[in-house]
Design a protein around this motif. Structure first.
Motif, PDB file in Angstrom:
ATOM      1  N   VAL A  90       0.841  -1.190   0.000  1.00  0.00           N
ATOM      2  CA  VAL A  90       0.000   0.000   0.000  1.00  0.00           C
ATOM      3  C   VAL A  90       0.883   1.248   0.000  1.00  0.00           C
ATOM      4  O   VAL A  90       1.966   1.261   0.597  1.00  0.00           O
ATOM      5  CB  VAL A  90      -0.937  -0.016   1.241  1.00  0.00           C
ATOM      6  CG1 VAL A  90      -0.180   0.280   2.507  1.00  0.00           C
ATOM      7  CG2 VAL A  90      -2.088   0.934   1.070  1.00  0.00           C
ATOM      8  N   PRO A  91       0.495   2.326  -0.702  1.00  0.00           N
ATOM      9  CA  PRO A  91       1.335   3.525  -0.766  1.00  0.00           C
ATOM     10  C   PRO A  91       1.257   4.335   0.523  1.00  0.00           C
ATOM     11  O   PRO A  91       0.286   4.251   1.281  1.00  0.00           O
ATOM     12  CB  PRO A  91       0.723   4.314  -1.935  1.00  0.00           C
ATOM     13  CG  PRO A  91      -0.721   3.891  -1.944  1.00  0.00           C
ATOM     14  CD  PRO A  91      -0.724   2.442  -1.537  1.00  0.00           C
ATOM     15  N   LEU A  92       2.285   5.151   0.773  1.00  0.00           N
ATOM     16  CA  LEU A  92       2.306   6.035   1.931  1.00  0.00           C
ATOM     17  C   LEU A  92       1.474   7.284   1.622  1.00  0.00           C
ATOM     18  O   LEU A  92       1.728   7.973   0.634  1.00  0.00           O
ATOM     19  CB  LEU A  92       3.735   6.441   2.267  1.00  0.00           C
ATOM     20  CG  LEU A  92       3.904   7.348   3.494  1.00  0.00           C
ATOM     21  CD1 LEU A  92       3.570   6.580   4.768  1.00  0.00           C
ATOM     22  CD2 LEU A  92       5.323   7.896   3.558  1.00  0.00           C
ATOM     23  N   PRO A  93       0.468   7.593   2.441  1.00  0.00           N
ATOM     24  CA  PRO A  93      -0.349   8.789   2.173  1.00  0.00           C
ATOM     25  C   PRO A  93       0.434  10.073   2.439  1.00  0.00           C
ATOM     26  O   PRO A  93       1.350  10.100   3.262  1.00  0.00           O
ATOM     27  CB  PRO A  93      -1.522   8.636   3.150  1.00  0.00           C
ATOM     28  CG  PRO A  93      -1.012   7.768   4.238  1.00  0.00           C
ATOM     29  CD  PRO A  93      -0.010   6.836   3.614  1.00  0.00           C
ATOM     30  N   VAL A  94       0.040  11.132   1.738  1.00  0.00           N
ATOM     31  CA  VAL A  94       0.704  12.435   1.852  1.00  0.00           C
ATOM     32  C   VAL A  94      -0.320  13.465   2.313  1.00  0.00           C
ATOM     33  O   VAL A  94      -1.418  13.562   1.752  1.00  0.00           O
ATOM     34  CB  VAL A  94       1.318  12.867   0.503  1.00  0.00           C
ATOM     35  CG1 VAL A  94       1.923  14.265   0.614  1.00  0.00           C
ATOM     36  CG2 VAL A  94       2.369  11.862   0.054  1.00  0.00           C
ATOM     37  N   GLY A 106      -8.098  -2.633  -4.107  1.00  0.00           N
ATOM     38  CA  GLY A 106      -8.469  -2.772  -2.703  1.00  0.00           C
ATOM     39  C   GLY A 106      -7.993  -1.663  -1.794  1.00  0.00           C
ATOM     40  O   GLY A 106      -8.127  -1.770  -0.579  1.00  0.00           O
ATOM     41  N   VAL A 107      -7.450  -0.560  -2.342  1.00  0.00           N
ATOM     42  CA  VAL A 107      -6.902   0.513  -1.508  1.00  0.00           C
ATOM     43  C   VAL A 107      -8.011   1.469  -1.068  1.00  0.00           C
ATOM     44  O   VAL A 107      -8.863   1.861  -1.871  1.00  0.00           O
ATOM     45  CB  VAL A 107      -5.809   1.296  -2.257  1.00  0.00           C
ATOM     46  CG1 VAL A 107      -5.347   2.508  -1.440  1.00  0.00           C
ATOM     47  CG2 VAL A 107      -4.622   0.394  -2.541  1.00  0.00           C
ATOM     48  N   ILE A 163      -6.483   6.959 -11.171  1.00  0.00           N
ATOM     49  CA  ILE A 163      -6.546   8.255 -10.511  1.00  0.00           C
ATOM     50  C   ILE A 163      -6.123   8.100  -9.050  1.00  0.00           C
ATOM     51  O   ILE A 163      -6.309   7.039  -8.448  1.00  0.00           O
ATOM     52  CB  ILE A 163      -7.949   8.881 -10.591  1.00  0.00           C
ATOM     53  CG1 ILE A 163      -8.968   7.985  -9.868  1.00  0.00           C
ATOM     54  CG2 ILE A 163      -8.357   9.106 -12.028  1.00  0.00           C
ATOM     55  CD1 ILE A 163     -10.344   8.615  -9.761  1.00  0.00           C
ATOM     56  N   ASN A 164      -5.553   9.158  -8.495  1.00  0.00           N
ATOM     57  CA  ASN A 164      -5.147   9.134  -7.094  1.00  0.00           C
ATOM     58  C   ASN A 164      -6.344   9.356  -6.179  1.00  0.00           C
ATOM     59  O   ASN A 164      -7.293  10.054  -6.540  1.00  0.00           O
ATOM     60  CB  ASN A 164      -4.085  10.197  -6.817  1.00  0.00           C
ATOM     61  CG  ASN A 164      -2.749   9.847  -7.434  1.00  0.00           C
ATOM     62  OD1 ASN A 164      -2.470   8.687  -7.724  1.00  0.00           O
ATOM     63  ND2 ASN A 164      -1.914  10.842  -7.642  1.00  0.00           N
ATOM     64  N   LEU A 165      -6.279   8.775  -4.996  1.00  0.00           N
ATOM     65  CA  LEU A 165      -7.308   9.016  -3.995  1.00  0.00           C
ATOM     66  C   LEU A 165      -6.986  10.305  -3.248  1.00  0.00           C
ATOM     67  O   LEU A 165      -5.822  10.608  -2.978  1.00  0.00           O
ATOM     68  CB  LEU A 165      -7.374   7.857  -3.000  1.00  0.00           C
ATOM     69  CG  LEU A 165      -7.768   6.489  -3.576  1.00  0.00           C
ATOM     70  CD1 LEU A 165      -7.706   5.425  -2.480  1.00  0.00           C
ATOM     71  CD2 LEU A 165      -9.164   6.535  -4.187  1.00  0.00           C
ATOM     72  N   CYS A 220      -3.786  10.023   8.843  1.00  0.00           N
ATOM     73  CA  CYS A 220      -4.372   9.540   7.597  1.00  0.00           C
ATOM     74  C   CYS A 220      -3.810   8.152   7.300  1.00  0.00           C
ATOM     75  O   CYS A 220      -2.603   7.934   7.408  1.00  0.00           O
ATOM     76  CB  CYS A 220      -4.062  10.502   6.450  1.00  0.00           C
ATOM     77  SG  CYS A 220      -4.837  10.051   4.878  1.00  0.00           S
ATOM     78  N   VAL A 221      -4.702   7.224   6.925  1.00  0.00           N
ATOM     79  CA  VAL A 221      -4.310   5.830   6.739  1.00  0.00           C
ATOM     80  C   VAL A 221      -4.692   5.370   5.333  1.00  0.00           C
ATOM     81  O   VAL A 221      -5.844   5.499   4.915  1.00  0.00           O
ATOM     82  CB  VAL A 221      -4.985   4.906   7.775  1.00  0.00           C
ATOM     83  CG1 VAL A 221      -4.584   3.453   7.533  1.00  0.00           C
ATOM     84  CG2 VAL A 221      -4.618   5.337   9.187  1.00  0.00           C
ATOM     85  N   ALA A 222      -3.713   4.851   4.604  1.00  0.00           N
ATOM     86  CA  ALA A 222      -3.966   4.143   3.344  1.00  0.00           C
ATOM     87  C   ALA A 222      -3.873   2.652   3.636  1.00  0.00           C
ATOM     88  O   ALA A 222      -2.948   2.197   4.303  1.00  0.00           O
ATOM     89  CB  ALA A 222      -2.944   4.549   2.280  1.00  0.00           C
ATOM     90  N   ALA A 223      -4.846   1.881   3.162  1.00  0.00           N
ATOM     91  CA  ALA A 223      -4.891   0.461   3.522  1.00  0.00           C
ATOM     92  C   ALA A 223      -5.463  -0.366   2.385  1.00  0.00           C
ATOM     93  O   ALA A 223      -6.278   0.109   1.595  1.00  0.00           O
ATOM     94  CB  ALA A 223      -5.724   0.250   4.792  1.00  0.00           C
ATOM     95  N   ASN A 224      -4.991  -1.609   2.301  1.00  0.00           N
ATOM     96  CA  ASN A 224      -5.647  -2.633   1.493  1.00  0.00           C
ATOM     97  C   ASN A 224      -5.833  -3.849   2.402  1.00  0.00           C
ATOM     98  O   ASN A 224      -5.474  -3.795   3.581  1.00  0.00           O
ATOM     99  CB  ASN A 224      -4.859  -2.943   0.206  1.00  0.00           C
ATOM    100  CG  ASN A 224      -3.472  -3.477   0.473  1.00  0.00           C
ATOM    101  OD1 ASN A 224      -3.183  -4.042   1.528  1.00  0.00           O
ATOM    102  ND2 ASN A 224      -2.580  -3.318  -0.492  1.00  0.00           N
ATOM    103  N   PRO A 225      -6.409  -4.946   1.930  1.00  0.00           N
ATOM    104  CA  PRO A 225      -6.738  -6.057   2.835  1.00  0.00           C
ATOM    105  C   PRO A 225      -5.572  -6.668   3.594  1.00  0.00           C
ATOM    106  O   PRO A 225      -5.802  -7.361   4.597  1.00  0.00           O
ATOM    107  CB  PRO A 225      -7.377  -7.084   1.889  1.00  0.00           C
ATOM    108  CG  PRO A 225      -8.012  -6.264   0.819  1.00  0.00           C
ATOM    109  CD  PRO A 225      -7.038  -5.142   0.599  1.00  0.00           C
TER     110      PRO A 225
END
Length: 280
Positions: free
Chosen positions: A131-135, A168-169, A190-192, A208-213
């Motif tokens: 999962v990517p690191l949120p900014v 799943g992000v 597209i970016n979230l 802020c949390v970016a997550a997948n399963p």
């Protein structure tokens, strides 16, 4: 002759031409890209009378990728470099996939055959990228600014969190353990992005949390870093325009009052009666 019989047996298996068959429900397995996963047959000890075929397909398991026959293991050329990642347990026939990639997500089926019965073990393997690191960054929204004895200050803070999208992000804002909002999108190109407006400064911790399963990454919000508080006509957190307007309005108001007072005083002097002085 041996090859012909074996080939015919495989064709019959692929076509499902077995009267006595037992099929398990599909078991879903989530795994991280680059990890290894083992798909278990449930067999404790293989003998020469047991044959196991492993088949794979992104949507339908129709490609033979590995088998064990008369205690001999065969790994077949197959889908997008899968061959070099496969191993079979010689005792159980379980399939091991090493250094798995997202292109190897799909359906895997084990056909376990004896002289009397065929058992199907089915797996849906979903491979997720890390999962990517949120900014976190200041939002384009203009916060409310106030004037006080200390000068101008902006109490509200408008920020947004963003992260690269993927299967799943999801992206979420938390205050402590409380989730404030969340977003996700099936459009992977597209970016979230998720905004947040904080009305008051207090001791609560925002993140802020970016997550997948199977993974998550967190970026902590900091007032000092993302919304530093300034006074004495120095704006913060997107309130520059509001402060400038306040300063201009104040200056115009002061100028107008000064002109009005001057005009009033000048009018009073001109309208005052003059005293005639007689010289005797």
């Amino acid at each position: 002759m041996f090859v012909s019989k074996r080939f015919a047996s495989i064709l019959l298996i692929l076509c499902g031409a077995f009267i006595f068959a037992q099929t398990d429900e599909i078991k879903t397995i989530s795994v991280m890209k680059g990890d290894s996963v083992t798909l278990h047959t449930g067999v404790s000890d293989i003998n020469r009378d047991i044959q196991i075929l492993w088949l794979f397909g992104p949507e339908n398991p129709d490609t033979l990728i590995a088998e064990i026959y008369k205690l001999k293991i065969f790994i077949h050329g197959s889908y997008e470099g899968l061959k070099d990642r496969l191993q079979m347990d010689p005792q159980t026939g379980s399939l091991v996939i090493g250094n798995i990639t997202t292109s190897h997500s799909g359906l895997y089926t084990a056909q376990i055959m004896t002289d009397t019965v065929t058992i199907y073990k089915r797996f849906s393997v979903i491979v997720y990228a890390p999962v990517p690191l949120p900014v976190i960054e200041s939002s384009s929204l203009v916060s409310e600014c106030q004037i006080s004895d200390r000068g101008f200050s902006c109490e509200d803070c408008a920020v947004k969190c963003s992260a690269e999208n993927g299967p799943g992000v999801s992206l979420s804002w938390y205050k402590g353990r409380e989730r404030l909002n969340q977003t996700s999108s099936p459009e992977l190109n597209i970016n979230l992005s998720l905004p947040l407006e904080i009305k008051e400064r207090h001791s609560d911790v925002y993140h802020c949390v970016a997550a997948n399963p199977i993974s998550n990454k967190t970026t902590q919000f900091s007032f000092q870093q993302h919304c530093p508080q300034y006074t004495d006509s120095i704006p913060f957190c997107g309130c520059t325009e509001a402060v400038i307007r306040l300063v201009i309005s104040a200056l115009v108001g002061v100028a107008a009052v000064a002109i009005l007072v001057y005009d009033i005083r000048s009018g009073r002097v001109d309208a005052s009666p003059q005293t005639n002085v007689r010289v005797k």
